[in-house]
Design a protein around this motif. Structure first.
Motif, PDB file in Angstrom:
ATOM      1  N   ALA A 115      -7.225   3.299   1.886  1.00  0.00           N
ATOM      2  CA  ALA A 115      -8.323   2.462   1.021  1.00  0.00           C
ATOM      3  C   ALA A 115      -8.341   0.715   1.386  1.00  0.00           C
ATOM      4  CB  ALA A 115      -7.668   3.108  -0.362  1.00  0.00           C
ATOM      5  N   SER A 116      -9.473   0.743   0.932  1.00  0.00           N
ATOM      6  CA  SER A 116      -9.411  -1.234   1.394  1.00  0.00           C
ATOM      7  C   SER A 116      -8.771  -1.841  -0.036  1.00  0.00           C
ATOM      8  CB  SER A 116     -11.124  -1.421   0.758  1.00  0.00           C
ATOM      9  OG  SER A 116     -12.318  -0.225   1.989  1.00  0.00           O
ATOM     10  N   GLY A 140      -7.333  -3.436  -3.082  1.00  0.00           N
ATOM     11  CA  GLY A 140      -8.096  -3.252  -4.752  1.00  0.00           C
ATOM     12  C   GLY A 140      -8.304  -1.690  -4.875  1.00  0.00           C
ATOM     13  N   GLU A 141      -8.381  -0.909  -3.808  1.00  0.00           N
ATOM     14  CA  GLU A 141      -8.809   0.527  -4.145  1.00  0.00           C
ATOM     15  C   GLU A 141      -7.944   1.040  -4.354  1.00  0.00           C
ATOM     16  OE1 GLU A 141     -11.764   1.766  -1.607  1.00  0.00           O
ATOM     17  OE2 GLU A 141     -13.876   0.900  -2.442  1.00  0.00           O
ATOM     18  N   SER A 198       0.918  -0.868  -0.323  1.00  0.00           N
ATOM     19  CA  SER A 198       0.001   0.212   0.059  1.00  0.00           C
ATOM     20  C   SER A 198       0.475   1.558   0.133  1.00  0.00           C
ATOM     21  CB  SER A 198      -0.353  -0.013   0.699  1.00  0.00           C
ATOM     22  OG  SER A 198      -1.699  -1.332   1.347  1.00  0.00           O
ATOM     23  N   GLU A 228      -3.315   9.656 -11.783  1.00  0.00           N
ATOM     24  CA  GLU A 228      -2.579   9.089 -11.060  1.00  0.00           C
ATOM     25  C   GLU A 228      -1.308   8.715 -11.097  1.00  0.00           C
ATOM     26  OE1 GLU A 228      -5.070   4.983 -11.318  1.00  0.00           O
ATOM     27  OE2 GLU A 228      -2.945   4.445 -12.452  1.00  0.00           O
TER      28      GLU A 228
END
Length: 107
Positions: free
Chosen positions: A19-20, A22-23, A6, A85
């Motif tokens: 964030a969860s 995968g997000e 992460s 991004e």
């Protein structure tokens, strides 16, 4: 290989958002402010780290600087054009870029 760790992000002393799995975390920056993105822990094991924005290698300039052998990306005088991004990866690792974070600029 692909790094699935992460992102840890620091913005003007604000705690990092979580964030969860995968997000892609979304970080909100204020126009005219400063933003510091940190590559995940373990990045120091790779001497060559590249930062990308929207999938393209990020070029350093007076406002965008890579610090600590690529461990950090500092954006100064953040502008709306800096949104998008961001990702970092060790250049020795083939394949896709590593962990990503999305920056949104307000103001």
């Amino acid at each position: 290989g692909e790094d699935s760790r992460s992102f840890h992000v620091s913005i003007q002393g604000t705690p990092p958002s979580i964030a969860s799995p995968g997000e892609i975390p979304i970080i909100t920056a204020v126009a005219g402010g400063q933003l510091l993105l940190e590559c995940p822990e373990g990045a120091e094991l790779h001497p060559n780290i590249e930062w990308h924005r929207e999938g393209s290698p990020l070029q350093e300039d007076a406002r965008r600087q890579v610090l600590a052998q690529g461990r950090f990306l500092q954006l100064r005088a953040v502008a709306a054009a800096d949104g998008g991004e961001y990702s970092c990866r060790a250049t020795s690792a083939p394949g896709d870029t590593g962990p990503r974070v999305r920056v949104q600029v307000h103001g």
